[in-house]
Design a protein around this motif. Structure first.
Motif, PDB file in Angstrom:
ATOM      1  N   ALA A 147      10.480   2.936   4.685  1.00  0.00           N
ATOM      2  CA  ALA A 147       9.571   4.024   5.060  1.00  0.00           C
ATOM      3  C   ALA A 147       9.712   5.166   4.065  1.00  0.00           C
ATOM      4  CB  ALA A 147       9.927   4.531   6.455  1.00  0.00           C
ATOM      5  N   ASN A 148       8.626   5.891   3.886  1.00  0.00           N
ATOM      6  CA  ASN A 148       8.732   7.168   3.195  1.00  0.00           C
ATOM      7  C   ASN A 148       8.864   8.244   4.259  1.00  0.00           C
ATOM      8  OD1 ASN A 148       8.726   6.271   0.623  1.00  0.00           O
ATOM      9  ND2 ASN A 148       6.540   6.572   0.278  1.00  0.00           N
ATOM     10  N   PRO A 149       9.632   9.303   3.974  1.00  0.00           N
ATOM     11  CA  PRO A 149       9.921  10.289   5.027  1.00  0.00           C
ATOM     12  C   PRO A 149       8.660  10.844   5.681  1.00  0.00           C
ATOM     13  CG  PRO A 149      11.225  10.731   3.067  1.00  0.00           C
ATOM     14  CD  PRO A 149      10.296   9.627   2.698  1.00  0.00           C
TER      15      PRO A 149
ATOM     16  N   GLY B 104       9.211  -4.530   3.316  1.00  0.00           N
ATOM     17  CA  GLY B 104       9.361  -3.553   2.241  1.00  0.00           C
ATOM     18  C   GLY B 104       8.035  -3.272   1.560  1.00  0.00           C
ATOM     19  N   GLY B 105       8.106  -2.476   0.501  1.00  0.00           N
ATOM     20  CA  GLY B 105       6.830  -2.132  -0.149  1.00  0.00           C
ATOM     21  C   GLY B 105       7.016  -1.643  -1.557  1.00  0.00           C
ATOM     22  N   GLY B 106       5.941  -0.995  -2.008  1.00  0.00           N
ATOM     23  CA  GLY B 106       4.918  -0.255  -1.268  1.00  0.00           C
ATOM     24  C   GLY B 106       5.516   0.617  -0.176  1.00  0.00           C
ATOM     25  N   THR B 107       4.678   0.898   0.797  1.00  0.00           N
ATOM     26  CA  THR B 107       5.111   1.731   1.916  1.00  0.00           C
ATOM     27  C   THR B 107       4.590   1.119   3.223  1.00  0.00           C
ATOM     28  OG1 THR B 107       4.720   3.637   0.438  1.00  0.00           O
ATOM     29  CG2 THR B 107       5.256   4.122   2.725  1.00  0.00           C
ATOM     30  N   PRO B 108       5.413   0.343   3.918  1.00  0.00           N
ATOM     31  CA  PRO B 108       4.948  -0.240   5.177  1.00  0.00           C
ATOM     32  C   PRO B 108       4.410   0.805   6.150  1.00  0.00           C
ATOM     33  CG  PRO B 108       7.016  -1.243   4.515  1.00  0.00           C
ATOM     34  CD  PRO B 108       6.760  -0.131   3.547  1.00  0.00           C
TER      35      PRO B 108
ATOM     36  N   PHE C  67       0.812  -1.217   0.000  1.00  0.00           N
ATOM     37  CA  PHE C  67       0.000   0.000   0.000  1.00  0.00           C
ATOM     38  C   PHE C  67       0.844   1.264   0.000  1.00  0.00           C
ATOM     39  CE2 PHE C  67      -2.393  -3.372   2.135  1.00  0.00           C
ATOM     40  CZ  PHE C  67      -3.438  -3.492   1.227  1.00  0.00           C
ATOM     41  N   CYS C  68       0.354   2.263  -0.726  1.00  0.00           N
ATOM     42  CA  CYS C  68       0.994   3.575  -0.731  1.00  0.00           C
ATOM     43  C   CYS C  68      -0.109   4.620  -0.636  1.00  0.00           C
ATOM     44  CB  CYS C  68       1.760   3.811  -2.039  1.00  0.00           C
ATOM     45  SG  CYS C  68       3.101   2.639  -2.263  1.00  0.00           S
ATOM     46  N   THR C  69       0.198   5.762  -0.014  1.00  0.00           N
ATOM     47  CA  THR C  69      -0.822   6.814   0.088  1.00  0.00           C
ATOM     48  C   THR C  69      -0.880   7.646  -1.197  1.00  0.00           C
ATOM     49  OG1 THR C  69       0.851   8.108   1.192  1.00  0.00           O
ATOM     50  CG2 THR C  69      -0.769   7.027   2.600  1.00  0.00           C
ATOM     51  N   HIS C  70       0.108   7.474  -2.071  1.00  0.00           N
ATOM     52  CA  HIS C  70       0.133   8.138  -3.375  1.00  0.00           C
ATOM     53  C   HIS C  70       0.969   7.248  -4.292  1.00  0.00           C
ATOM     54  CE1 HIS C  70       3.956   8.972  -1.553  1.00  0.00           C
ATOM     55  NE2 HIS C  70       4.427   9.138  -2.773  1.00  0.00           N
ATOM     56  N   LEU C  71       0.844   7.425  -5.583  1.00  0.00           N
ATOM     57  CA  LEU C  71       1.604   6.555  -6.484  1.00  0.00           C
ATOM     58  C   LEU C  71       2.614   7.387  -7.267  1.00  0.00           C
ATOM     59  CD1 LEU C  71      -1.331   4.253  -7.687  1.00  0.00           C
ATOM     60  CD2 LEU C  71       0.176   3.952  -5.720  1.00  0.00           C
ATOM     61  N   CYS C  72       3.883   7.022  -7.181  1.00  0.00           N
ATOM     62  CA  CYS C  72       4.946   7.803  -7.830  1.00  0.00           C
ATOM     63  C   CYS C  72       5.008   7.469  -9.324  1.00  0.00           C
ATOM     64  CB  CYS C  72       6.291   7.504  -7.170  1.00  0.00           C
ATOM     65  SG  CYS C  72       6.242   7.728  -5.395  1.00  0.00           S
ATOM     66  N   ASP C  73       5.409   8.480 -10.102  1.00  0.00           N
ATOM     67  CA  ASP C  73       5.303   8.375 -11.561  1.00  0.00           C
ATOM     68  C   ASP C  73       6.208   7.318 -12.201  1.00  0.00           C
ATOM     69  OD1 ASP C  73       3.507  10.361 -11.333  1.00  0.00           O
ATOM     70  OD2 ASP C  73       4.683  11.904 -12.374  1.00  0.00           O
ATOM     71  N   TYR C  74       7.251   6.895 -11.497  1.00  0.00           N
ATOM     72  CA  TYR C  74       8.221   5.980 -12.112  1.00  0.00           C
ATOM     73  C   TYR C  74       8.075   4.544 -11.600  1.00  0.00           C
ATOM     74  CZ  TYR C  74      10.072   6.961  -7.546  1.00  0.00           C
ATOM     75  OH  TYR C  74      10.176   7.103  -6.192  1.00  0.00           O
ATOM     76  N   CYS C  75       7.139   4.334 -10.670  1.00  0.00           N
ATOM     77  CA  CYS C  75       7.202   3.102  -9.876  1.00  0.00           C
ATOM     78  C   CYS C  75       6.515   1.903 -10.532  1.00  0.00           C
ATOM     79  CB  CYS C  75       6.563   3.370  -8.519  1.00  0.00           C
ATOM     80  SG  CYS C  75       6.510   1.899  -7.507  1.00  0.00           S
ATOM     81  N   ASP C  76       7.248   0.786 -10.544  1.00  0.00           N
ATOM     82  CA  ASP C  76       6.707  -0.455 -11.104  1.00  0.00           C
ATOM     83  C   ASP C  76       6.593  -1.553 -10.045  1.00  0.00           C
ATOM     84  OD1 ASP C  76       5.845  -2.110 -13.272  1.00  0.00           O
ATOM     85  OD2 ASP C  76       7.790  -3.112 -13.175  1.00  0.00           O
ATOM     86  N   PHE C  77       6.769  -1.188  -8.771  1.00  0.00           N
ATOM     87  CA  PHE C  77       6.643  -2.205  -7.715  1.00  0.00           C
ATOM     88  C   PHE C  77       5.183  -2.623  -7.591  1.00  0.00           C
ATOM     89  CE2 PHE C  77      10.277   0.292  -5.753  1.00  0.00           C
ATOM     90  CZ  PHE C  77      11.220  -0.611  -6.186  1.00  0.00           C
ATOM     91  N   PRO C  78       4.933  -3.847  -7.047  1.00  0.00           N
ATOM     92  CA  PRO C  78       3.548  -4.209  -6.769  1.00  0.00           C
ATOM     93  C   PRO C  78       2.997  -3.272  -5.681  1.00  0.00           C
ATOM     94  CG  PRO C  78       5.027  -6.102  -6.557  1.00  0.00           C
ATOM     95  CD  PRO C  78       5.881  -4.882  -6.669  1.00  0.00           C
ATOM     96  N   LYS C  79       2.082  -2.411  -6.049  1.00  0.00           N
ATOM     97  CA  LYS C  79       1.559  -1.441  -5.068  1.00  0.00           C
ATOM     98  C   LYS C  79       0.118  -1.062  -5.400  1.00  0.00           C
ATOM     99  CE  LYS C  79       2.675   1.897  -8.230  1.00  0.00           C
ATOM    100  NZ  LYS C  79       3.089   1.335  -9.479  1.00  0.00           N
ATOM    101  N   LEU C  80      -0.572  -0.584  -4.368  1.00  0.00           N
ATOM    102  CA  LEU C  80      -1.975  -0.204  -4.480  1.00  0.00           C
ATOM    103  C   LEU C  80      -2.212   1.041  -3.638  1.00  0.00           C
ATOM    104  CD1 LEU C  80      -3.234  -3.717  -3.423  1.00  0.00           C
ATOM    105  CD2 LEU C  80      -3.459  -2.835  -5.749  1.00  0.00           C
TER     106      LEU C  80
ATOM    107  N   ASN D   6       5.868  13.277  -8.423  1.00  0.00           N
ATOM    108  CA  ASN D   6       4.737  12.883  -7.577  1.00  0.00           C
ATOM    109  C   ASN D   6       5.142  12.222  -6.264  1.00  0.00           C
ATOM    110  OD1 ASN D   6       2.023  13.073  -7.165  1.00  0.00           O
ATOM    111  ND2 ASN D   6       1.535  11.077  -8.055  1.00  0.00           N
ATOM    112  N   ARG D   7       6.302  12.604  -5.749  1.00  0.00           N
ATOM    113  CA  ARG D   7       6.616  12.209  -4.379  1.00  0.00           C
ATOM    114  C   ARG D   7       5.918  13.190  -3.443  1.00  0.00           C
ATOM    115  NH1 ARG D   7       8.966   7.306  -3.300  1.00  0.00           N
ATOM    116  NH2 ARG D   7       9.699   8.206  -1.344  1.00  0.00           N
ATOM    117  N   GLN D   8       5.594  12.727  -2.250  1.00  0.00           N
ATOM    118  CA  GLN D   8       4.828  13.566  -1.335  1.00  0.00           C
ATOM    119  C   GLN D   8       5.703  14.276  -0.317  1.00  0.00           C
ATOM    120  OE1 GLN D   8       0.921  13.361  -1.173  1.00  0.00           O
ATOM    121  NE2 GLN D   8       1.781  13.251  -3.217  1.00  0.00           N
TER     122      GLN D   8
HETATM  123  S1  SF4 Z   1       5.993   5.165  -2.464  1.00  0.00           S
HETATM  124 FE1  SF4 Z   1       7.460   3.631  -3.222  1.00  0.00          FE
HETATM  125  S2  SF4 Z   1       6.256   1.828  -3.730  1.00  0.00           S
HETATM  126 FE2  SF4 Z   1       4.805   3.544  -3.470  1.00  0.00          FE
HETATM  127  S3  SF4 Z   1       4.497   4.307  -5.534  1.00  0.00           S
HETATM  128 FE3  SF4 Z   1       6.163   5.505  -4.643  1.00  0.00          FE
HETATM  129  S4  SF4 Z   1       8.066   4.419  -5.210  1.00  0.00           S
HETATM  130 FE4  SF4 Z   1       6.339   3.030  -5.555  1.00  0.00          FE
END
Ligand code: SF4
Length: 368
Positions: free
Chosen positions: A92-94, A59-63, A14-27, A129-131
């Protein structure tokens, strides 16, 4: 094969936002999905009958996107495994590494935090699109220190749009000044199904990426970091034990959406489909690793690090004296200063130049 499996990777998609370059399994994070997900995850971990872990990596996503109570529920469940664990990492994201998350992490013996920074330029962070901002990074690191964490990693991406060499130098300097113990610099890969892919953003050229790696190599060395894996630098003794499991070609459990694992000679990938995952259909693909594949993986992975290939271990595992079977190739690579043959420790390992052309070295050594 060493059948001991002592590392556990847990994926929180899970992520609270989705970054423009990211291909990880995330929702996108929704609490009701996360609640069900944690339950399914615990069932999956239980199914492995895990014992004597050495490392755990969440790891994640964003634990840290999980609500505090769900984050604590997971860590409380994992508490039964931590007795033997030496390294316990959360990503973690900051902006979501809050004081309450840090308190929970500390309470359950997490001892390493890996923070996604990517660049320290606030304008560029916004465009991808980083937060978070660089101020959030500083706050997260200070808070982590105040909560007693003394093993911090930061991630940077090489080749983000608008990150020129001057910016990269500033990024490294900003982060090293904050006193981190470990730094990962990965070159940008553009995946077709991401916003970057759709916008047609290009990956960095080899020469630009090389120029930045060269700078990182000299700057970080001067600051006391050891370049122990192609994309990773650490203060002595702070190398990532968990990631070394992968690079030493050791086995590991991988649980969670889209996670990969390697158990009993089988490499597997979990489904990326949340419905399937929640219904308990965890594994999507399996690859039985035969002797030939095992040899390839062993060479490919071990040569990523400065520890390289332990020749006695190779002989025992594959009944092959690599120095004899690849005599000409190894001699030429040593002569070209791409490989070192450390006779005293019976190893071959890549030089910095060798790491930069590793694919060529691997190709020569994997051919039977
Ligand atoms: S926070 Fe990390 S996992 Fe989530 S969309 Fe951004 S780069 Fe991808």
């Amino acid at each position: 094969m060493n059948n001991k499996v002592q590392s556990l990777y847990i994926h929180i998609p899970f992520c609270t936002h989705l970054c423009d370059y990211c291909d990880f399994p995330k929702l996108q994070y929704f609490r009701n999905f996360a609640e069900k997900y944690i339950e399914s995850l615990i069932k999956e971990i239980e199914s492995y009958k895990i014992k004597n872990l050495k490392t755990i990596y969440i790891g994640g996503g964003t634990p840290t996107a999980l609500d505090d109570d769900l984050f604590e529920k997971l860590l409380l469940y994992l508490a039964k495994y931590i007795k033997t664990v030496k390294e316990y990492t959360i990503e973690a994201n900051p902006e979501s590494l809050t004081n309450s998350k840090l308190l929970i992490a500390k309470k359950y013996a997490v001892n390493r935090i890996s923070i996604g920074v990517e660049t320290t330029n606030n304008k560029i962070l916004k465009t991808i699109n980083r937060q978070h901002t660089f101020e959030d990074v500083k706050t997260a690191i200070i808070n982590a220190r105040n909560n007693g964490f003394d093993n911090l990693n930061v991630d940077l991406i090489i080749g983000l749009p608008h990150v020129n060499k001057a910016q990269f130098k500033e990024d490294l300097n900003n982060l090293v000044t904050l006193g981190i113990e470990h730094i990962s610099c990965y070159s940008l890969t553009v995946h077709p199904n991401t916003v970057f892919g759709i916008k047609g953003i290009e990956e960095p050229t080899d020469s630009f990426a090389r120029d930045l790696y060269d700078y990182a190599e000299s700057f970080l060395k001067e600051k006391g970091f050891v370049h122990y894996e192609i994309s990773n630098w650490a203060k002595s003794g702070r190398e990532s034990l968990h990631n070394l499991t992968y690079w030493k070609d050791e086995q590991y459990y991988g649980v969670g959406l889209g996670a990969a694992g390697y158990i009993n000679g089988i490499r597997y990938k979990n489904t990326r489909n949340l419905d399937k995952y929640l219904s308990g259909n965890y594994i999507d693909e399996k690859e039985i690793v035969d002797k030939k594949d095992d040899r390839t993986y062993f060479i490919m992975l071990n040569l990523r690090t400065i520890y390289g290939i332990d020749l006695a271990e190779f002989k025992e595992k594959f009944d092959e004296n690599l120095l004899l079977t690849k005599h000409d190739e190894i001699s030429a690579l040593v002569k070209d200063k791409l490989l070192v043959h450390d006779r005293e420790n019976d190893r071959i390992y890549p030089t910095y130049e060798g790491m930069m052309v590793l694919d060529q070295i691997i190709m020569q050594l994997i051919e039977e």
